[in-house]
Design a protein around this motif. Structure first.
Motif, PDB file in Angstrom:
ATOM      1  N   ASN A   3       0.818  -0.988  -0.031  1.00 42.66           N
ATOM      2  CA  ASN A   3      -0.089   0.010   0.120  1.00 42.66           C
ATOM      3  C   ASN A   3       0.821   1.571  -0.089  1.00 42.66           C
ATOM      4  OD1 ASN A   3      -2.581  -0.748  -0.083  1.00 42.66           O
ATOM      5  ND2 ASN A   3      -2.704  -1.123   2.244  1.00 42.66           N
ATOM      6  N   LEU A 219      -8.415   0.693   2.274  1.00 42.14           N
ATOM      7  CA  LEU A 219      -8.514   0.999   3.546  1.00 42.14           C
ATOM      8  C   LEU A 219      -8.867  -0.284   4.507  1.00 42.14           C
ATOM      9  CD1 LEU A 219     -10.536   4.205   3.234  1.00 42.14           C
ATOM     10  CD2 LEU A 219      -8.411   4.077   4.526  1.00 42.14           C
ATOM     11  N   SER A 221      -7.575  -3.164   4.058  1.00 41.49           N
ATOM     12  CA  SER A 221      -6.544  -4.081   4.062  1.00 41.49           C
ATOM     13  C   SER A 221      -5.611  -3.343   5.322  1.00 41.49           C
ATOM     14  CB  SER A 221      -5.637  -3.930   3.071  1.00 41.49           C
ATOM     15  OG  SER A 221      -5.221  -2.662   2.627  1.00 41.49           O
ATOM     16  N   CYS A 222      -6.064  -2.224   5.809  1.00 38.01           N
ATOM     17  CA  CYS A 222      -5.157  -1.257   6.729  1.00 38.01           C
ATOM     18  C   CYS A 222      -5.364  -1.825   8.407  1.00 38.01           C
ATOM     19  CB  CYS A 222      -5.208   0.115   6.574  1.00 38.01           C
ATOM     20  SG  CYS A 222      -4.393   0.684   5.104  1.00 38.01           S
ATOM     21  N   ASN A 338      -3.510   7.821   0.303  1.00 42.83           N
ATOM     22  CA  ASN A 338      -2.158   7.087   0.693  1.00 42.83           C
ATOM     23  C   ASN A 338      -1.207   7.920   1.419  1.00 42.83           C
ATOM     24  OD1 ASN A 338      -1.841   4.163  -0.685  1.00 42.83           O
ATOM     25  ND2 ASN A 338      -3.103   5.219  -2.060  1.00 42.83           N
ATOM     26  N   LEU A 341      -2.437   8.017   5.021  1.00 46.07           N
ATOM     27  CA  LEU A 341      -2.214   6.362   5.437  1.00 46.07           C
ATOM     28  C   LEU A 341      -0.763   6.279   5.915  1.00 46.07           C
ATOM     29  CD1 LEU A 341      -4.355   4.287   3.037  1.00 46.07           C
ATOM     30  CD2 LEU A 341      -5.043   4.891   5.770  1.00 46.07           C
ATOM     31  N   LYS A 345      -0.935   4.159   9.494  1.00 45.80           N
ATOM     32  CA  LYS A 345      -2.056   3.541   8.571  1.00 45.80           C
ATOM     33  C   LYS A 345      -2.900   2.878   9.506  1.00 45.80           C
ATOM     34  CE  LYS A 345      -0.708  -0.477   7.302  1.00 45.80           C
ATOM     35  NZ  LYS A 345       0.129  -1.729   6.435  1.00 45.80           N
ATOM     36  N   GLU A 346      -2.982   2.137  10.401  1.00 44.55           N
ATOM     37  CA  GLU A 346      -4.238   1.542  11.032  1.00 44.55           C
ATOM     38  C   GLU A 346      -4.813   2.492  11.635  1.00 44.55           C
ATOM     39  OE1 GLU A 346      -5.330  -2.364  13.993  1.00 44.55           O
ATOM     40  OE2 GLU A 346      -3.140  -1.858  13.309  1.00 44.55           O
ATOM     41  N   ALA A 349      -6.945   4.654   9.294  1.00 38.39           N
ATOM     42  CA  ALA A 349      -8.042   4.191   8.628  1.00 38.39           C
ATOM     43  C   ALA A 349      -9.251   3.812   9.652  1.00 38.39           C
ATOM     44  CB  ALA A 349      -7.534   2.940   8.088  1.00 38.39           C
TER      45      ALA A 349
END
Length: 636
Positions: A3, A219, A221-222, A338, A341, A345-346, A349
Motif C-alpha cells: 500500500n 482501507l 487492508s489497513c 495513501n 495512511l 496506517k491503521e 483508517a
C-alpha cells in the motif's frame, strides 16, 4: 502490505521484496498497439535524461492487486488492474536479456531464483509463458504471440531512432529499473469469484475499477483482523438509498447483525451505477436517491475531518499540502488517502471510518438529498433534471426555508459542496453551544456577498453568479415570511414591509414565487437586450453603462437564454407571463423586473439602476457603496 506511495513501487523494489505476480485467466492479453508502446518507450527515455529535469520517480500508472497465498514463503499478487504496464516491463527487460544489456538487472526482474520461473506468470496460458522463454533466448520463430513479437519490432525501431543508444543504454535501463514507478493499491476481502464476476462485467461494459472501489480495498487492508466489519461499515456509509443507520440494521430486507457480510466487486459496480449517475434519458422519473455530492466527495470530506481532528496529523497534512502531495479533490483521491495512511496506517483508517459514520449520520439528519419524482408524494420542489429535494429527517420535512436555502447552496456550489463541510465543522466546534444549522448556513451565505463590491456585478463572462442565487433566495424568503394565502387570496402580514408591496402581484404570481425552485442556471440575461441599445443605455460614465449593470441583469437557464436571444422587452415579458402560468419561474428577480415594466412593458435605464440599488440593499450591501455605485451611472 503493498500500500501507499512511500516508497513507490519500482521494478527494483519488486525484485528486492521478492514479489511475484499472476495475471488471472479472466484478464485480457497484452493488447497494446504500436503507438502505445512507442509512447511509453519515448517517455521513459526522456525521463532518463537529466537535462529534461522531469520528476523522479517517474510514475507510469496504477497497479491494483489482491494478495494470493501460495504456501511457498513468497508473496504472490494477483493483478486486478495494471497488467498491461507490468507486461510491458516484462517484455522490456526480456529485450535487454536478448541484447545482452544490463543482464543482471534484467534477469532479476524477468525471473525468480532460476531462469525457468517467471516473476510474472500468465495463469491458464502456459503457451504465453513458454513464448517468454523463447523470447529471452531470441527464438523468434517459436514466439507465436503477435503482440509479443510486435513489442520486439517496436524496440528495434526505437533503438535505431536513438543514435546515442550505445552510449546511453546502460543509464537508460538502470533508470527504468530504479525510477519507473507505480501507484500501488492492494485490495482486501475479495475472492477469485468476486474478481472474475467483476471482469466479466468490465469486459462487457467497458468499465474499469473505480477509485472508490480501490479505496475501499486499500482501507480495508489497513485494519488488522476486522476486514468484514470494516467493509460492512463502508457499504452502509456509501449506499445512499437509505440512511446509514437503516443500512446498518438491514441488508436486502434482512437483518445483517451476526451474519457474514460478503460484498463482491460485481455488487460494487452495480451500486456505483445506481447512486453515482444521473438518470438515463427518458428515465428521469425513476425512483432513486442520492446525497448532494458524489461518493468520492463524501470520502474526501471525511478524510479532511479525520486529519483536522488530530493535531499531529493536521500538522503533517498541512506540510504535505504545501509540498503538493495531499489534495482534497476527486482527481487525487487515492493519492491523498495513501499520503494520509503514511502518517499512521491503521489508526488513520480506523479514525476515518468513525468520522465517516458520524458525518454521514449528521448529513442524514440535517442535509437535503435528491430523489426521483416517483417518490415525491406531490411535493412541488423539483429541479430541471427531474430530481426533487427533500429531507430524510422528519424534523426538517416541514422546514421550507431550510429546504430552499440548502437547495440554493447546492446548485450554486461546485463539486465539493463546501457549505456542508463548513456547517458540520461549525456544529462540532465546542464554542458553538447554541448551534443552529439554518442561521449558520444563512450567515455563511450572506458572508459571501457582505463585502460585495457592486462594480463586480457589471456584466462580464466571468462575473460572480452567487449574488443572483442568493438574491433569489432572499426574495423567496421575504415572500415566505410576509405573505400567506387564505380563501380570499394572498395577504401580507400586518405591520411588515415587503419588496413586493408596490408590485400588485396576481394570485398566479404569488404562487409562482412561493413554488420557486432553484436550478443550476448560469446564463446571464440582459432584460433590455444588447442588440440595438443606445443612448443612456450604452453611455459609459466612468467606464460603466446601465445596459450591463446589475439592475438590468438576471440569471436564467442557457436554454431559456438562447430562446430569448435578442427579443424585445415586449416578447420577454410575454415569456415571463407564460412561466408564471406554468408555475415555473426561471428567476424571481426577472419577475420583479417584468412587473416594474408594467402593462406598457417599458424599461428605462433609470428603472434598471433603481431596481439594482433596491436588490443590492436586499443583499445587505452598505448604503455608501450603493450610493457611489448609482453615481457612477449618473443617477445620484
Amino acid at each position: 502490505m503493498m500500500n501507499g506511495f512511500n516508497p513507490p513501487v519500482t521494478p527494483e523494489k519488486i525484485v528486492k521484496e521478492g514479489w511475484r505476480f499472476s495475471i488471472p485467466i479472466y484478464q485480457r492479453l497484452f493488447v497494446w498497439e504500436s503507438e502505445q508502446i512507442d509512447r511509453l518507450l519515448e517517455d521513459l527515455w526522456n525521463a532518463s535524461n537529466p537535462e529534461n529535469n522531469l520528476p523522479s520517480p517517474y510514475y507510469v500508472g496504477v497497479i491494483t492487486t489482491v494478495e494470493q497465498d501460495d504456501g511457498k514463503n513468497c508473496r504472490v499478487f494477483s493483478v486486478v488492474d495494471g497488467q498491461q504496464r507490468l507486461t510491458f516491463l516484462l517484455l522490456f527487460f526480456s529485450e535487454c536479456l536478448v541484447r545482452g544489456n544490463a543482464t543482471e538487472i534484467a534477469n532479476g526482474f524477468v525471473f525468480v531464483n532460476s531462469p525457468t520461473h517467471l516473476r510474472i506468470r500468465f495463469i491458464g496460458r502456459d503457451y504465453d509463458e513458454k513464448y517468454i522463454q523463447h523470447y529471452v533466448r531470441g527464438e523468434w520463430n517459436e514466439v507465436k504471440n503477435c503482440n509479443f513479437r510486435q513489442f520486439h519490432d517496436r524496440m528495434e525501431i526505437f533503438i535505431k531512432k536513438h543514435e546515442d543508444w550505445e552510449t546511453k543504454k546502460d543509464d537508460f535501463i538502470k533508470n527504468v529499473y530504479e525510477n519507473t514507478s507505480f501507484l500501488a493499491n492492494e485490495l482486501a476481502g475479495y475472492s477469485n469469484a468476486d474478481l472474475n464476476l467483476y471482469f466479466e462485467k468490465m469486459n462487457s461494459t467497458g468499465r474499469q475499477l473505480s477509485p472508490l472501489d480501490q479505496l475501499k480495498g486499500i482501507l480495508t487492508s489497513c485494519v488488522n483482523g476486522n476486514d468484514n466489519d470494516y467493509a460492512s461499515k463502508w457499504n452502509d456509509c456509501f449506499d445512499f438509498e437509505r440512511t446509514r443507520e437503516e443500512n446498518a440494521k438491514t441488508g436486502d430486507g434482512e437483518a445483517k447483525n451476526g451474519q457474514d457480510f460478503n460484498y463482491g466487486i460485481d455488487d460494487i459496480v452495480n451500486w456505483n451505477g445506481k447512486v453515482g449517475d444521473e438518470p438515463a434519458p427518458g428515465q428521469e422519473s425513476a425512483s432513486f436517491a442520492r446525497l448532494p455530492f458524489r461518493p468520492e466527495v463524501l470520502a474526501l470530506h471525511a478524510l479532511q475531518l479525520t486529519l483536522e481532528g488530530n493535531d499531529a496529523w493536521k500538522k503533517k497534512a498541512e506540510d504535505e499540502r504545501k509540498k503538493g502531495t495531499l489534495y482534497y479533490s476527486s482527481r487525487h483521491m487515492i493519492y491523498s488517502f495513501n499520503t494520509a495512511l503514511g502518517f499512521d496506517k491503521e489508526n488513520v483508517a480506523s479514525s476515518f471510518m468513525k468520522t465517516l459514520e458520524e458525518y454521514r449520520d449528521w448529513i442524514d439528519d440535517n442535509i437535503i438529498y435528491l430523489r426521483g419524482e416517483e417518490e415525491a408524494d406531490g411535493d412541488e420542489v423539483s429541479n430541471s433534471s427531474g430530481l426533487k429535494y427533500d429531507f430524510r429527517s422528519k424534523d426538517n420535512r416541514d422546514n421550507k426555508k431550510m429546504l430552499q436555502l440548502q437547495s440554493m447552496l447546492y446548485v450554486s456550489s461546485g463539486e465539493r459542496q463546501e457549505w456542508i463541510l463548513k456547517a458540520y465543522e461549525a456544529y462540532k466546534d465546542p464554542k458553538n453551544q447554541n448551534f443552529n444549522l439554518f442561521t449558520t448556513l444563512r450567515s455563511q451565505a450572506l458572508a459571501k456577498v457582505k463585502d460585495l463590491n457592486p462594480d463586480g456585478l457589471s456584466y462580464s463572462p466571468g462575473m460572480d453568479r452567487f449574488a443572483f442565487w442568493m438574491l433569489d433566495y432572499l426574495l423567496w424568503e421575504e415572500h415566505y415570511n410576509n405573505w400567506s394565502r387564505d380563501v380570499n387570496g394572498w395577504r401580507k402580514s400586518s405591520g411588515t414591509t415587503s419588496v413586493f408591496n408596490e408590485l400588485e402581484l396576481t394570485n398566479e404570481e404569488h404562487l409562482a414565487i412561493r413554488n420557486y425552485i432553484f436550478r443550476a442556471n448560469r446564463s446571464i440575461e440582459h432584460f433590455r437586450p444588447q442588440n440595438g441599445a443606445e443612448g443612456q443605455w450604452t453611455e459609459a460614465k466612468n467606464g460603466y453603462c446601465a445596459l450591463d449593470s446589475f439592475g438590468n441583469l438576471c440569471m436564467i437557464s442557457s436554454s431559456f437564454n438562447s430562446t430569448q436571444s435578442d427579443d424585445s422587452i415586449n416578447t420577454k415579458c410575454g415569456r415571463i407571463d407564460d412561466q408564471v402560468k406554468a408555475v415555473r419561474l426561471e428567476s424571481i428577480k426577472m419577475l420583479i423586473m417584468r412587473k416594474l415594466a408594467g402593462e406598457r412593458k417599458v424599461w428605462t435605464p433609470k428603472q434598471a439602476i433603481t431596481h439594482g440599488s433596491q436588490t443590492l440593499r436586499i443583499l445587505e450591501v452598505d448604503d455608501k457603496s450603493i450610493k457611489e455605485w448609482k453615481k457612477k451611472f449618473g443617477f445620484d
